[in-house]
Design a protein around this motif. Structure first.
Motif, PDB file in Angstrom:
ATOM      1  N   LEU A  45       0.840  -1.204   0.000  1.00  0.00           N
ATOM      2  CA  LEU A  45       0.000   0.000   0.000  1.00  0.00           C
ATOM      3  C   LEU A  45       0.872   1.250   0.000  1.00  0.00           C
ATOM      4  N   LYS A  46       0.235   2.391  -0.227  1.00  0.00           N
ATOM      5  CA  LYS A  46       0.935   3.672  -0.245  1.00  0.00           C
ATOM      6  C   LYS A  46       0.425   4.547   0.896  1.00  0.00           C
ATOM      7  N   LEU A  47       1.232   5.524   1.248  1.00  0.00           N
ATOM      8  CA  LEU A  47       0.789   6.447   2.300  1.00  0.00           C
ATOM      9  C   LEU A  47      -0.545   7.094   1.944  1.00  0.00           C
ATOM     10  N   SER A  48      -0.747   7.353   0.661  1.00  0.00           N
ATOM     11  CA  SER A  48      -1.992   8.011   0.250  1.00  0.00           C
ATOM     12  C   SER A  48      -3.212   7.115   0.447  1.00  0.00           C
ATOM     13  N   ASP A  49      -2.988   5.822   0.687  1.00  0.00           N
ATOM     14  CA  ASP A  49      -4.119   4.930   0.981  1.00  0.00           C
ATOM     15  C   ASP A  49      -4.584   5.030   2.433  1.00  0.00           C
ATOM     16  N   VAL A  50      -3.745   5.583   3.305  1.00  0.00           N
ATOM     17  CA  VAL A  50      -4.051   5.593   4.743  1.00  0.00           C
ATOM     18  C   VAL A  50      -5.095   6.662   5.054  1.00  0.00           C
ATOM     19  N   ASP A  51      -6.218   6.236   5.624  1.00  0.00           N
ATOM     20  CA  ASP A  51      -7.228   7.224   6.047  1.00  0.00           C
ATOM     21  C   ASP A  51      -7.579   7.097   7.527  1.00  0.00           C
ATOM     22  N   GLY A  52      -6.862   6.230   8.225  1.00  0.00           N
ATOM     23  CA  GLY A  52      -7.023   6.130   9.677  1.00  0.00           C
ATOM     24  C   GLY A  52      -5.655   6.077  10.321  1.00  0.00           C
TER      25      GLY A  52
END
Ligand SMILES: [Zn+2]
Lengths: 125, 383
Positions: B44-51
């Motif tokens: 995954l990428k940092l931009s996928d993190v929403d929590g």
């Protein structure tokens, strides 16, 4: 000290007059320590102050090891008072390593720098 | 967490950075490197993190600082600070947030440079008013008094405490990621410099740099990632006090309650646990938590750990990475209990990889035996 309304202020003010007061709940009758605006046992808010008997026993103890040039080793312990509350303190008058669990101790008001604090010494037999 | 949340989330990535000494790096640098490592592990990428689930010692708003540093604007954050147990605790809030759709990719992250920055434990806490005048040394004096009381009530010996450190080192010797890998004997521990009686410096955790990170997603998509998913079967917390002077019984921790509820949520019992990862800030911790989590009876922890019984080839594998005593301890160790438990289940532990691990336990401790959080993790086979 102009304002001695808060529980911490009442406790500290008494210490400054060489007196150890303990908060006691009017509702459930239990003592608690540290001082606060409610009883942690029953959550009542009617709190009275009672002079401590000064009698206690060492509940657990440690020696903080410190270099001699910084002042040397010293005792840190938990004392369980006759009233059923425990407080952190130090037993003075004997070597820090000679403080043992269950030993009977008596409270007195000493000082940490300029602030009065509760300390203990071995009880007279 | 109750059994309604059993297996609803899964760890799909773990990572770490800056183990040992992270020269020239700030705590937030180490945090970010850990995050990248875990996201890379998950594909995954940092931009996928929403929590985002984060706390650190260096700032009063560490989760916001971390999000800002990482260049993300998460829609759910949790920065609850319960000391070293925080990161185990985030397994509960992350699972809840994922299950409720409040976020889709949860990142738990931590970093510290305490060793290279100061050489000692970094803390933002003020000494409590009714303890400070007696100059207890934080946190060791509290743990030393718990150890002294345990020895008094149950006859636990300094040799048994030492055997906890010896076992941790025996695991660490096989772990290339561990900071201390030299030989260590019972005599070495007993003969080391006394710091706070009855604990010598070898009864105490390391002071290192380091960071760790964990990526979680909802279970329904957990099999879409490169590594085998590790499910959160149960997690539970109990908060007992903040100051050691307020601890009700110096020989019993809140792990008794957190453990009971974590086992109930996961539907397993101590006998089902194949690897045990405990927050061993001091040797007494391991003994207390083994008792309180139900691996042995109260008072029998000393005998339980004696003579290599929790070392490699012993009766129960405990702290298989070497723990905070020998692997890594950057101020708040809790996240590494989860990472090691997850890696044992995935089969890619850095040191000794145990055979066919399906159920592992991670236990976090915070403050001075104040906050206890237990998590039980499982493989696909346990769902
Ligand atoms: Zn009351």
């Amino acid at each position: 000290m102009p304002n001695t309304k808060g529980p911490d202020q009442i406790f500290q003010r008494a210490l400054a007059e060489q007196e150890i007061l303990l908060p006691k709940c009017d509702d459930c009758g239990a003592f608690h320590f540290f001082p606060r605006v409610l009883c942690p046992h029953c959550h009542g808010t009617a709190i009275s102050w009672q002079r401590a008997s000064g009698k206690g026993r060492v509940h657990t103890t440690t020696v903080v090891r410190r270099k001699p040039e910084r002042g040397g080793d010293y005792n840190v312990c938990m004392v369980e008072l006759e009233e059923g509350v425990r407080m952190m303190s130090r037993v003075e008058g004997i070597a820090p390593g000679d403080v043992v669990i269950d030993m009977a101790v008596t409270a007195f008001v000493g000082a940490a720098e300029d602030t009065p604090i509760v300390l203990f010494r071995p009880a007279e037999v | 967490m109750t059994d309604q949340l059993r297996g609803k989330s899964a760890i799909v990535g773990t990572g770490h950075a800056g183990f040992g000494e992270a020269h020239g790096l700030t705590s937030f640098d180490v945090m970010a490197q850990s995050a990248l490592a875990a996201l890379g592990d998950a594909g995954l990428k940092l931009s996928d993190v929403d929590g985002l689930f984060c706390t650190m010692m260096e700032d009063s708003m560490p989760a916001l600082m971390a999000a800002e540093y990482l260049g993300i604007q998460p829609r759910f954050i949790d920065g609850t600070m319960s000391g070293g147990s925080s990161f185990v605790n985030y397994l509960t809030s992350a699972t809840m947030a994922l299950d409720a759709g409040l976020c889709d990719v949860a990142l738990i992250v931590y970093g510290s440079n305490q060793r290279t920055a100061s050489g000692k434990l970094v803390t933002a806490s003020r000494p409590p008013a009714y303890e400070a005048p007696y100059n207890p040394r934080y946190p060791i004096s509290g743990y030393a008094m718990a150890a002294a009381r345990h020895m008094h009530e149950y006859g636990t010996t300094r040799e048994q405490l030492a055997d906890v450190a010896v076992a941790a080192r025996a695991w660490a010797r096989h772990n290339p990621e561990a900071f201390e890998r030299g030989p260590l004997t019972r005599e070495d521990v007993l003969g080391a410099r006394m710091v706070g009686d009855p604990l010598t410096v070898r009864d105490c955790c390391l002071v290192t740099d380091g960071g760790g990170a964990i990526v979680l997603v909802r279970a329904d998509r957990a099999r879409d990632f490169p590594k085998p998913p590790v499910y959160v079967l149960g997690s539970a917390a109990q908060s007992a006090h903040r100051q050691i002077s307020q601890m009700k019984d110096f020989t019993v921790t809140a792990a008794r309650e957190s453990g009971k509820r974590a086992f109930a949520a996961a539907g397993v019992s101590p006998g089902d646990i194949q690897a045990v990862e405990l927050y061993d800030a001091f040797t007494i911790n391991t003994i207390l938590f083994l008792e309180d989590l139900g691996f042995c009876a109260k008072g029998e922890g000393g005998a339980f750990v004696e003579g290599g019984r929790i070392a490699p080839d012993g009766v129960l594998p405990v702290n298989t990475n070497g723990g905070g005593l020998s692997c890594v301890h950057p101020g708040m160790y809790g996240i590494f209990t989860v990472i090691e438990a997850a890696r044992q289940i995935r089969g890619d532990a850095p040191g000794i990889q145990l055979n066919d691990i399906d159920v592992a336990l991670a236990h976090g401790n915070g403050g001075v035996l104040s906050s206890q959080v237990t998590a039980i993790l499982g493989s696909q086979a346990t769902l």
